[in-house]
Design a protein around this motif. Sequence first.
Motif, PDB file in Angstrom:
ATOM      1  N   ILE A  60       5.864   6.808   7.836  1.00 41.64           N
ATOM      2  CA  ILE A  60       4.453   6.804   7.435  1.00 41.64           C
ATOM      3  C   ILE A  60       3.610   6.129   8.522  1.00 41.64           C
ATOM      4  CG2 ILE A  60       2.789   5.819   5.791  1.00 41.64           C
ATOM      5  CD1 ILE A  60       5.056   6.114   3.647  1.00 41.64           C
ATOM      6  N   ALA A  61       4.088   4.984   9.006  1.00 43.04           N
ATOM      7  CA  ALA A  61       3.365   4.247  10.046  1.00 43.04           C
ATOM      8  C   ALA A  61       3.275   5.054  11.335  1.00 43.04           C
ATOM      9  CB  ALA A  61       4.054   2.910  10.308  1.00 43.04           C
ATOM     10  N   THR A  62       4.367   5.731  11.694  1.00 47.53           N
ATOM     11  CA  THR A  62       4.386   6.564  12.905  1.00 47.53           C
ATOM     12  C   THR A  62       3.352   7.683  12.796  1.00 47.53           C
ATOM     13  OG1 THR A  62       6.733   6.075  13.230  1.00 47.53           O
ATOM     14  CG2 THR A  62       5.853   7.982  14.395  1.00 47.53           C
ATOM     15  N   ASP A  63       3.279   8.322  11.630  1.00 52.19           N
ATOM     16  CA  ASP A  63       2.283   9.379  11.409  1.00 52.19           C
ATOM     17  C   ASP A  63       0.868   8.841  11.568  1.00 52.19           C
ATOM     18  OD1 ASP A  63       4.193  11.281  10.934  1.00 52.19           O
ATOM     19  OD2 ASP A  63       4.038  11.193   8.749  1.00 52.19           O
ATOM     20  N   LYS A  64       0.609   7.658  11.005  1.00 53.93           N
ATOM     21  CA  LYS A  64      -0.725   7.050  11.109  1.00 53.93           C
ATOM     22  C   LYS A  64      -1.086   6.799  12.574  1.00 53.93           C
ATOM     23  CE  LYS A  64      -0.570   4.540   6.664  1.00 53.93           C
ATOM     24  NZ  LYS A  64      -1.690   4.923   5.846  1.00 53.93           N
ATOM     25  N   ALA A  65      -0.129   6.255  13.318  1.00 56.91           N
ATOM     26  CA  ALA A  65      -0.375   5.961  14.735  1.00 56.91           C
ATOM     27  C   ALA A  65      -0.615   7.248  15.518  1.00 56.91           C
ATOM     28  CB  ALA A  65       0.794   5.174  15.325  1.00 56.91           C
ATOM     29  N   ASN A  66       0.186   8.283  15.243  1.00 55.35           N
ATOM     30  CA  ASN A  66      -0.006   9.582  15.903  1.00 55.35           C
ATOM     31  C   ASN A  66      -1.425  10.098  15.678  1.00 55.35           C
ATOM     32  OD1 ASN A  66       3.366  10.797  15.310  1.00 55.35           O
ATOM     33  ND2 ASN A  66       2.470  10.075  17.203  1.00 55.35           N
ATOM     34  N   LYS A  67      -1.896   9.999  14.434  1.00 58.04           N
ATOM     35  CA  LYS A  67      -3.232  10.508  14.105  1.00 58.04           C
ATOM     36  C   LYS A  67      -4.330   9.723  14.815  1.00 58.04           C
ATOM     37  CE  LYS A  67      -2.352  12.729   9.635  1.00 58.04           C
ATOM     38  NZ  LYS A  67      -0.937  12.420   9.336  1.00 58.04           N
TER      39      LYS A  67
END
Length: 117
Positions: A88-95
């Motif tokens: 979830i955190a990785t997705d947020k950072a990617n965005k």
Amino acid sequence: RANQDLISYEELKALLGKSQNLFLVDVRNQGEVDAGRIPGSIHIPVDTVEAAFKMEPEEFKAKYGVTKPPPDTPELVFHCHMGRRGGIATDKANKLGYINACNYAGGYKQWSEKEGK
């Protein structure tokens, strides 16, 4: 890497050993972190990751005690206990433009098993 968003225990171990650029973020809750952590990790709980990586660099440094990595930082790794929150955190950072962000999916559970803690 086969899956750009995932990093293995071996890859993480190698980065911890040699890299000056590794930015390892522990997104678990405080109680989990108090019980044990990966050396060199920065604690940013998963529900605050988005806000943290939107901060101005000065604010980030004041809050976390480390320099905020640039969006193109090559080695930004998130982890939790079992992998889900790290994802979830990785997705947020990617965005937010952190194109190289990845998740250590094994999480602290695998780390502690491998390290014999």
